[in-house]
Design a protein around this motif. Structure first.
Motif, PDB file in Angstrom:
ATOM      1  N   SER A  86       0.830  -1.202   0.000  1.00 61.93           N
ATOM      2  CA  SER A  86       0.000   0.000   0.000  1.00 61.93           C
ATOM      3  C   SER A  86       0.869   1.258   0.000  1.00 61.93           C
ATOM      4  O   SER A  86       0.569   2.241  -0.687  1.00 61.93           O
ATOM      5  N   PHE A  87       1.970   1.236   0.717  1.00 60.12           N
ATOM      6  CA  PHE A  87       2.898   2.362   0.834  1.00 60.12           C
ATOM      7  C   PHE A  87       3.525   2.693  -0.522  1.00 60.12           C
ATOM      8  O   PHE A  87       3.645   3.853  -0.909  1.00 60.12           O
ATOM      9  N   VAL A  88       3.903   1.650  -1.268  1.00 62.57           N
ATOM     10  CA  VAL A  88       4.593   1.847  -2.539  1.00 62.57           C
ATOM     11  C   VAL A  88       3.602   2.117  -3.667  1.00 62.57           C
ATOM     12  O   VAL A  88       3.815   2.974  -4.515  1.00 62.57           O
ATOM     13  N   MET A  89       2.494   1.364  -3.669  1.00 60.04           N
ATOM     14  CA  MET A  89       1.534   1.454  -4.776  1.00 60.04           C
ATOM     15  C   MET A  89       0.403   2.450  -4.493  1.00 60.04           C
ATOM     16  O   MET A  89      -0.399   2.734  -5.382  1.00 60.04           O
ATOM     17  N   LEU A  90       0.319   2.927  -3.269  1.00 62.54           N
ATOM     18  CA  LEU A  90      -0.760   3.830  -2.831  1.00 62.54           C
ATOM     19  C   LEU A  90      -2.155   3.219  -3.051  1.00 62.54           C
ATOM     20  O   LEU A  90      -3.112   3.906  -3.421  1.00 62.54           O
ATOM     21  N   THR A  91      -2.252   1.911  -2.835  1.00 61.21           N
ATOM     22  CA  THR A  91      -3.526   1.190  -2.922  1.00 61.21           C
ATOM     23  C   THR A  91      -4.109   1.023  -1.514  1.00 61.21           C
ATOM     24  O   THR A  91      -3.373   1.057  -0.528  1.00 61.21           O
ATOM     25  N   PRO A  92      -5.434   0.827  -1.401  1.00 62.54           N
ATOM     26  CA  PRO A  92      -6.028   0.610  -0.073  1.00 62.54           C
ATOM     27  C   PRO A  92      -5.433  -0.636   0.587  1.00 62.54           C
ATOM     28  O   PRO A  92      -5.237  -1.652  -0.082  1.00 62.54           O
ATOM     29  N   SER A  93      -5.144  -0.535   1.850  1.00 59.81           N
ATOM     30  CA  SER A  93      -4.488  -1.642   2.549  1.00 59.81           C
ATOM     31  C   SER A  93      -5.472  -2.725   2.955  1.00 59.81           C
ATOM     32  O   SER A  93      -6.641  -2.450   3.242  1.00 59.81           O
ATOM     33  N   LEU A  94      -4.999  -3.968   2.974  1.00 57.80           N
ATOM     34  CA  LEU A  94      -5.784  -5.094   3.471  1.00 57.80           C
ATOM     35  C   LEU A  94      -5.583  -5.280   4.977  1.00 57.80           C
ATOM     36  O   LEU A  94      -6.141  -6.185   5.574  1.00 57.80           O
ATOM     37  N   TYR A  95      -4.756  -4.418   5.576  1.00 58.13           N
ATOM     38  CA  TYR A  95      -4.303  -4.653   6.948  1.00 58.13           C
ATOM     39  C   TYR A  95      -4.674  -3.529   7.906  1.00 58.13           C
ATOM     40  O   TYR A  95      -4.917  -2.404   7.503  1.00 58.13           O
ATOM     41  N   ASN A  96      -4.644  -3.901   9.171  1.00 60.38           N
ATOM     42  CA  ASN A  96      -4.644  -2.942  10.263  1.00 60.38           C
ATOM     43  C   ASN A  96      -3.262  -2.963  10.895  1.00 60.38           C
ATOM     44  O   ASN A  96      -2.615  -4.019  10.949  1.00 60.38           O
ATOM     45  N   ILE A  97      -2.843  -1.815  11.376  1.00 56.39           N
ATOM     46  CA  ILE A  97      -1.624  -1.753  12.182  1.00 56.39           C
ATOM     47  C   ILE A  97      -1.975  -0.973  13.438  1.00 56.39           C
ATOM     48  O   ILE A  97      -2.547   0.118  13.352  1.00 56.39           O
ATOM     49  N   ASP A  98      -1.682  -1.550  14.604  1.00 56.64           N
ATOM     50  CA  ASP A  98      -1.896  -0.791  15.833  1.00 56.64           C
ATOM     51  C   ASP A  98      -0.768  -1.030  16.820  1.00 56.64           C
ATOM     52  O   ASP A  98       0.111  -1.854  16.589  1.00 56.64           O
ATOM     53  N   ALA A  99      -0.783  -0.230  17.878  1.00 61.59           N
ATOM     54  CA  ALA A  99       0.270  -0.301  18.889  1.00 61.59           C
ATOM     55  C   ALA A  99      -0.125  -1.311  19.964  1.00 61.59           C
ATOM     56  O   ALA A  99      -1.265  -1.324  20.414  1.00 61.59           O
TER      57      ALA A  99
END
Lengths: 194, 194
Positions: A86-99
């Motif tokens: 998503s970062f490189v292609m600027l596509t919607p992510s399939l993931y969640n990231i949390d702390a």
């Protein structure tokens, strides 16, 4: 705050980054505090930033149709977090990231990162080593997922990243290994007896 | 022989490589014919070369203690083959690589590749895109191995790399997916009925 990143670059680039160059790095990265359970990225959003974790612990995961969390990556101090595609292609992510713990992160966009690569030789050198190490780590993980039993995968994790076992709850370790918490508990009991 | 590589570079670098620069590429790469079932790499040896497949089909695999082959990678025309960790670190490889069809490959050492990266901008650009695509492909594969059922993994392969299903025998596809040939056969029958 930036000391961890400076040490990381010096270590990976195998040279000392100059003050002038590090000022460019400091201008490109944005500091953020992110509290336990707070999202860095939510499924469906574009991952505009990649984050260097200077303190704390985070995880990247998807949620399947039954509501089960599937952890694809765990990270602690001196690791990077972000959905690479998503970062490189600027596509919607399939993931969640949390702390998973209160964390301090340094965030950078891909555009700024590419600029830094062109301007700062130490950053270019760092990213080359990072790319290489990532490819090797991913190949090991793919190999483990194809060839190893659950117990072997646990032992490999224990050997390679012992710190992760200390920092993340057992349920998350089990999800990362692709096994149930009950299976992980059984494996740990068997290994304790051995 | 070198046309496939030239097209590959022009495509990845998004520009035409000059004749002068491509002469440097041709000098660095060594052509080799490799017959069906012939080894490119054997377990325990250092993977001194990475190979661009200009024609043919190859596979990378390890053999477990019960003699079962575990395929970690399949490759056809316009793909690269080699054990990345061994190639970069010059450590003994855990893998075998052999040809599944008679193949034509172009081989290069890491030292020569690093020289080319410094001399030829189109090569540097190509490798950056390759590194990026590899990281994305590996993340997808790790995600599939953690989150997907055997049927979902097969469908993902069919969608992403349909050519592989045509070129490799079912037993190899099953090994690559980390399932038994019987399970693969059952999945294919069920999908045919749907």
């Amino acid at each position: 705050m930036f000391d961890a990143l400076r040490n990381y670059i010096n270590n990976y680039a195998s040279s000392q980054i100059s003050e002038e160059d590090f000022d460019l790095v400091k201008q490109a990265f944005k500091h953020k505090k992110i509290r336990k359970r707070q999202y860095f990225l939510q499924e469906g959003d574009v991952c505009k930033y990649t984050a260097f974790i200077s303190k704390g612990a985070m995880r990247q995961y998807s949620v399947d149709e039954n509501g089960n969390e599937r952890i694809i990556r765990l990270g602690i101090e001196n690791w990077w977090m972000g959905d690479f595609e998503s970062f490189v292609m600027l596509t919607p992510s399939l993931y969640n990231i949390d702390a998973v713990e209160d964390s301090d992160i340094l965030m950078v966009t891909n555009e700024q990162m590419q600029l830094l690569r062109a301007q700062v030789p130490a950053i270019e050198a760092t990213i080359k080593v990072m790319d290489q190490n990532r490819a090797i780590a991913y190949e090991k993980r793919i190999r483990a997922s194809i060839s190893f039993s659950a117990e072997e995968r646990y032992l490999e994790l224990q050997k390679t990243y012992p710190a992760l076992l200390q920092r993340f709850p057992q349920t998350m370790i089990a999800s990362y290994l692709g096994i149930s918490p009950e299976t992980l508990s059984r494996i740990r009991k068997q290994l304790a007896v051995k």
